[in-house]
Design a protein around this motif. Structure first.
Motif, short mmCIF file in Angstrom:
data_model
loop_
_atom_site.label_atom_id
_atom_site.label_comp_id
_atom_site.label_asym_id
_atom_site.label_seq_id
_atom_site.Cartn_x
_atom_site.Cartn_y
_atom_site.Cartn_z
N LYS A 163 0.87 -1.20 0.00
CA LYS A 163 0.00 0.00 0.00
C LYS A 163 0.89 1.23 0.00
O LYS A 163 1.71 1.41 0.90
CB LYS A 163 -0.83 0.06 1.29
CG LYS A 163 -1.93 -0.93 1.34
CD LYS A 163 -2.80 -0.65 2.59
CE LYS A 163 -3.58 -1.88 2.94
NZ LYS A 163 -3.57 -2.19 4.36
N THR A 164 0.73 2.06 -1.03
CA THR A 164 1.55 3.27 -1.09
C THR A 164 0.67 4.46 -0.72
O THR A 164 -0.51 4.47 -1.05
CB THR A 164 2.04 3.49 -2.54
OG1 THR A 164 2.42 2.23 -3.06
CG2 THR A 164 3.21 4.42 -2.60
N ALA A 165 1.25 5.45 -0.07
CA ALA A 165 0.50 6.69 0.15
C ALA A 165 0.20 7.30 -1.21
O ALA A 165 0.99 7.14 -2.15
CB ALA A 165 1.34 7.65 0.98
N THR A 166 -0.93 7.98 -1.34
CA THR A 166 -1.17 8.67 -2.61
C THR A 166 -0.16 9.81 -2.69
O THR A 166 0.30 10.31 -1.66
CB THR A 166 -2.60 9.27 -2.66
OG1 THR A 166 -2.69 10.25 -1.62
CG2 THR A 166 -3.66 8.21 -2.47
N PRO A 167 0.15 10.23 -3.92
CA PRO A 167 1.08 11.36 -4.04
C PRO A 167 0.57 12.58 -3.25
O PRO A 167 1.37 13.31 -2.67
CB PRO A 167 1.09 11.64 -5.54
CG PRO A 167 0.74 10.33 -6.17
CD PRO A 167 -0.21 9.65 -5.23
N GLU A 168 -0.75 12.76 -3.18
CA GLU A 168 -1.30 13.91 -2.44
C GLU A 168 -1.03 13.76 -0.95
O GLU A 168 -0.64 14.71 -0.27
CB GLU A 168 -2.83 14.03 -2.66
CG GLU A 168 -3.24 14.37 -4.09
CD GLU A 168 -3.09 13.20 -5.06
OE1 GLU A 168 -3.16 12.02 -4.63
OE2 GLU A 168 -2.84 13.46 -6.26
N ASP A 169 -1.26 12.55 -0.41
CA ASP A 169 -1.00 12.32 1.03
C ASP A 169 0.48 12.53 1.33
O ASP A 169 0.84 13.13 2.35
CB ASP A 169 -1.37 10.89 1.44
CG ASP A 169 -2.89 10.70 1.51
OD1 ASP A 169 -3.61 11.71 1.57
OD2 ASP A 169 -3.33 9.53 1.52
#
Ligand code: PGA
Length: 257
Positions: A178-184
């Motif tokens: 699970k990757t953080a979204t670029p926005e997060d």
């Protein structure tokens, strides 16, 4: 300001010296000298000298250690010191990786001592910060990383803070796919940048590379790098394979932000 991107490999408890020799043979063949980016390999302490030997003709690639003890020397069986790390050619030290905090119970107070010790030895600390899933869901992510940063830099002077690196690694994203979204990622990197600016001023804070880590792979590296305030990547699993890691370190931001 556009910083030179930093690509740091955290091999964790993987790659024996023999593995590292074959890794380097392939990785160096695939990866020409890079002027516009910094590549760092962080093997285990036992594998470290094999890696520094293998990189003798490639000073463009830095070597780092995954941890050091919070005291400079003494009766601490099984530990490694910052001076030992420096002596064998390490330039970088990961401090406060989430596995150190959550598996080995390391505290913020230890990060205060370690960051100061590493900076005094004139090595570059990469202070790792990040919230657990529970902390994110309760809306505490920003507060948690601010607290971890404040502890890390508490005993460093402003020049040392300006010369360090940070890595935002949400605990729930490490090794989970699970990757953080670029926005997060950008949101938290912005929080960290503002906290740094309060301490050392905006100009100096703009020069501190803030890396993102947590399930980075060759498919998502460029998108993450394109996000505002993301100045590099700290990569675990996907840094173990020389082909994949070579492709990650050669990736560029996809936008012209
Ligand atoms: P991962 O680990 O890339 O395997 O998620 C990142 C890290 O722990 O630094």
């Amino acid at each position: 300001m556009h910083l030179k991107p930093v690509f740091a490999a955290n091999w964790k408890l993987n790659h024996t010296p023999t593995d590292a020799r074959s890794f380097l043979q392939r990785f160096l063949a695939l990866t020409p000298r890079q002027q516009d980016r910094t590549i760092v390999l962080c093997p285990s302490a036992i594998t470290l000298t094999t890696v520094t030997d293998g990189l003798r003709d490639r000073p463009d690639i830095w070597v780092g250690v995954q941890n050091v003890h919070s005291e400079a020397q003494g009766a601490y069986t099984g530990e490694n010191s910052v001076l030992m790390a420096r002596d064998v050619g390490a330039r970088v030290v990961l401090v406060g990786h989430s596995e150190r905090r959550h598996v080995f119970g390391e505290t913020d107070a230890m990060m205060t001592k370690k960051c100061a010790l590493v900076a005094q030895a004139r090595l570059t600390p990469i202070l790792c910060v990040g919230e657990t899933l529970e902390e994110r869901e309760s809306g505490a992510a920003a507060t948690v990383v601010e607290r971890q940063l404040a502890a890390g830099i508490a005993e460093m002077d402003d020049t040392q803070v300006g010369a360090m690196m940070l890595a935002y690694e949400p605990v729930w994203a490490i090794g989970t796919g699970k990757t953080a979204t670029p926005e997060d990622a950008s949101d938290i990197h912005g929080v960290l940048r503002r906290a740094l600016a309060e301490r050392i001023g905006e100009k100096a804070a703009a020069g501190v590379p803030i890396l993102y880590g947590g399930s980075v792979n060759r498919g998502n590296a460029s998108t993450l790098l394109s996000s505002p305030d993301v100045d590099g990547l700290l990569v675990g699993g996907a840094s173990l394979d020389p082909d994949g890691w070579s492709s990650i370190v050669r990736s560029s931001a996809t936008s012209t932000e």
